[in-house]
Design a protein around this motif. Structure first.
Motif, mmCIF file in Angstrom:
data_model
loop_
_atom_site.group_PDB
_atom_site.id
_atom_site.type_symbol
_atom_site.label_atom_id
_atom_site.label_comp_id
_atom_site.label_asym_id
_atom_site.label_seq_id
_atom_site.Cartn_x
_atom_site.Cartn_y
_atom_site.Cartn_z
ATOM 1 N N ALA A 84 -59.343 -47.696 -53.936
ATOM 2 C CA ALA A 84 -59.802 -48.565 -52.853
ATOM 3 C C ALA A 84 -60.707 -47.806 -51.892
ATOM 4 O O ALA A 84 -61.730 -48.338 -51.420
ATOM 5 C CB ALA A 84 -58.603 -49.139 -52.107
ATOM 6 N N ARG A 85 -60.345 -46.566 -51.624
ATOM 7 C CA ARG A 85 -61.157 -45.756 -50.702
ATOM 8 C C ARG A 85 -62.530 -45.475 -51.311
ATOM 9 O O ARG A 85 -63.549 -45.528 -50.611
ATOM 10 C CB ARG A 85 -60.415 -44.452 -50.399
ATOM 11 C CG ARG A 85 -61.062 -43.582 -49.331
ATOM 12 C CD ARG A 85 -60.102 -42.506 -48.856
ATOM 13 N NE ARG A 85 -60.728 -41.626 -47.883
ATOM 14 C CZ ARG A 85 -61.317 -40.471 -48.192
ATOM 15 N NH1 ARG A 85 -61.339 -40.057 -49.460
ATOM 16 N NH2 ARG A 85 -61.874 -39.721 -47.257
ATOM 17 N N LEU A 86 -62.574 -45.190 -52.608
ATOM 18 C CA LEU A 86 -63.856 -44.939 -53.269
ATOM 19 C C LEU A 86 -64.738 -46.179 -53.248
ATOM 20 O O LEU A 86 -65.973 -46.077 -53.173
ATOM 21 C CB LEU A 86 -63.622 -44.494 -54.716
ATOM 22 C CG LEU A 86 -62.987 -43.107 -54.915
ATOM 23 C CD1 LEU A 86 -62.749 -42.849 -56.398
ATOM 24 C CD2 LEU A 86 -63.863 -42.013 -54.319
ATOM 25 N N ARG A 87 -64.117 -47.351 -53.305
ATOM 26 C CA ARG A 87 -64.878 -48.603 -53.291
ATOM 27 C C ARG A 87 -65.211 -49.067 -51.876
ATOM 28 O O ARG A 87 -65.867 -50.089 -51.693
ATOM 29 C CB ARG A 87 -64.102 -49.703 -54.016
ATOM 30 C CG ARG A 87 -63.981 -49.495 -55.514
ATOM 31 C CD ARG A 87 -63.492 -50.776 -56.184
ATOM 32 N NE ARG A 87 -62.127 -51.091 -55.804
ATOM 33 C CZ ARG A 87 -61.060 -50.844 -56.566
ATOM 34 N NH1 ARG A 87 -61.214 -50.266 -57.756
ATOM 35 N NH2 ARG A 87 -59.848 -51.174 -56.147
ATOM 36 N N GLY A 88 -64.746 -48.332 -50.889
ATOM 37 C CA GLY A 88 -65.027 -48.705 -49.512
ATOM 38 C C GLY A 88 -64.201 -49.873 -49.027
ATOM 39 O O GLY A 88 -64.586 -50.549 -48.058
ATOM 40 N N GLU A 89 -63.041 -50.123 -49.639
ATOM 41 C CA GLU A 89 -62.183 -51.250 -49.271
ATOM 42 C C GLU A 89 -61.213 -50.851 -48.157
ATOM 43 O O GLU A 89 -60.730 -49.714 -48.108
ATOM 44 C CB GLU A 89 -61.398 -51.740 -50.491
ATOM 45 C CG GLU A 89 -62.279 -52.258 -51.613
ATOM 46 C CD GLU A 89 -61.502 -52.554 -52.876
ATOM 47 O OE1 GLU A 89 -62.106 -53.109 -53.819
ATOM 48 O OE2 GLU A 89 -60.302 -52.212 -52.926
ATOM 49 N N ASP A 90 -60.915 -51.797 -47.319
ATOM 50 C CA ASP A 90 -59.955 -51.582 -46.232
ATOM 51 C C ASP A 90 -58.554 -51.891 -46.755
ATOM 52 O O ASP A 90 -58.032 -52.978 -46.558
ATOM 53 C CB ASP A 90 -60.304 -52.483 -45.044
ATOM 54 C CG ASP A 90 -59.348 -52.296 -43.871
ATOM 55 O OD1 ASP A 90 -58.664 -51.256 -43.822
ATOM 56 O OD2 ASP A 90 -59.270 -53.206 -43.022
#
Length: 369
Positions: free
Chosen positions: A155-161
């Protein structure tokens, strides 16, 4: 970054071991220098979820005795941990539960009948994990922690909160997967909140035979992860600590390790005999620390809860129990070929022969009816 997210130095363990508490065992409020009192509407929401959770938990135990569930790991006495973990999360966050976290899964919004379906013999996770952002309940100790870290990292790599709440027990902290998960989470600064429900026994092994660390929260020190010890039977303290941990992780603060000091009131499962490894006196000593009674006393003392509200909640709990009974009494469709469909990627000749034999036997039975 908030003060409590500073990594605990081994030289300050003595101060770090003071468990966060906002309500005493008798329901009296406690002032804390880092955590404010939880708003009454939030406490009422947590209280409602705990009452429903205990009725659900007790109903599941009854279904085991009736033969409608094969097994059930009770979380009676750990409702504060279960409810606070689920309610601390935002809609897009993920929960990674263990086999004992059925109440947390139900509190997250999964139909209680679907929560229990795997415990009556279904071979797969009945509910849709992606719809609820709840991973399947994990039976192997600590394996879900690695999955949780992986989801948070992706999720962090995809820029998701997205923040992930990873649940485990004290026994899981003795597994290699626990240490791998913490190390990866720290190195890659993943938004994961690790909640260790320290209920004192890994099946029958007491904590003293697993670790001599002054607190399981201190295990985060070696990985550069902040560790927080909290009274696991104080839902107000858990709500405050986990709520801040989720908010900090969402803001980029990285992982945190929370240890909840609690107790498993019932047996490990219905197949366990807890009298072989703990005394009745020990169990009774925890009865006065009941998490539901504690917050109920406080809510009634401040006038936020009255008899009418309690009666309405009791009726809601009974309706929930009836829903669970009815749902688990319905016959579930079964497909005999499923016994053979997922054993190997490519079925062996022997497996196909067994499948064909079963098909023939079922066809004969059908023709004889």
């Amino acid at each position: 970054m908030s003060a409590d997210r500073t990594a605990v130095d081994p030289g300050t363990w003595s101060s770090a071991l003071d468990a966060v508490r906002l309500l005493d065992a008798d329901g009296s409020p406690v002032t804390h220098d880092r955590y404010d009192p939880v708003p009454l509407p939030d406490l009422l929401e947590h209280y409602r979820a705990m009452v429903l959770g205990r009725r659900f938990d007790d109903q599941a135990g009854a279904l085991v005795r009736q033969g409608r569930l094969a097994v059930y790991p009770s979380s009676h006495g750990q409702e504060a941990c279960q409810v606070a973990a689920a309610l601390a999360l935002r809609p897009g966050d993920w929960l990674f539960p263990t086999y004992r976290d059925s109440v947390a899964v139900a509190t997250r919004g999964v139909d209680p009948v679907e929560v229990l379906a795997w415990l009556r013999g279904d071979w797969h996770c009945v509910f849709d994990p992606t719809a609820h952002h709840v991973a399947p309940q994990a039976t192997p100790l600590a394996t879900q922690l690695l999955h949780a870290v992986g989801v948070a990292h992706a999720a962090r790599l995809r820029g998701e909160d997205t923040v992930v709440m990873a649940l485990c027990g004290d026994g899981a902290t003795s597994e290699g997967d626990f240490h791998e998960a913490l190390n990866f989470a720290a190195v890659f600064h993943t938004p994961v909140v690790f909640l260790v429900q320290n209920n004192k026994y890994a099946i029958s092994v007491p904590l003293a035979h697993q670790s001599v660390a002054p607190s399981l929260a201190c295990k985060g020190v070696g990985y550069g992860i902040p560790g927080i010890l909290v009274d696991g039977n104080d839902v107000a303290a858990l709500s405050a600590v986990l709520g801040r941990a989720v908010a900090d992780a969402a803001a980029g603060g990285g992982p945190v390790l929370v240890e909840a000091d609690t107790y498993r009131m019932h047996a490990h499962t219905n197949a366990d005999d807890p009298t072989r490894y703990r005394t009745d006196e020990e169990v009774r000593s925890w009865e006065c620390r009941d998490p539901i009674s504690r917050v109920r006393t406080y809510l009634r003392d401040v006038g936020a809860l009255d008899d009418a509200a309690e009666q309405a909640l009791a009726a809601e709990a009974e309706a929930l129990a009836a829903h669970v009974r009815e749902g688990l009494s319905r016959a579930r469709p079964s497909e005999p070929d499923d016994l053979f469909a997922h054993v190997y990627a490519s079925p062996t000749p022997q497996l196909l022969a067994q499948r064909d034999l079963l098909r023939a036997e079922l066809a004969t039975e059908e023709a004889d009816r």
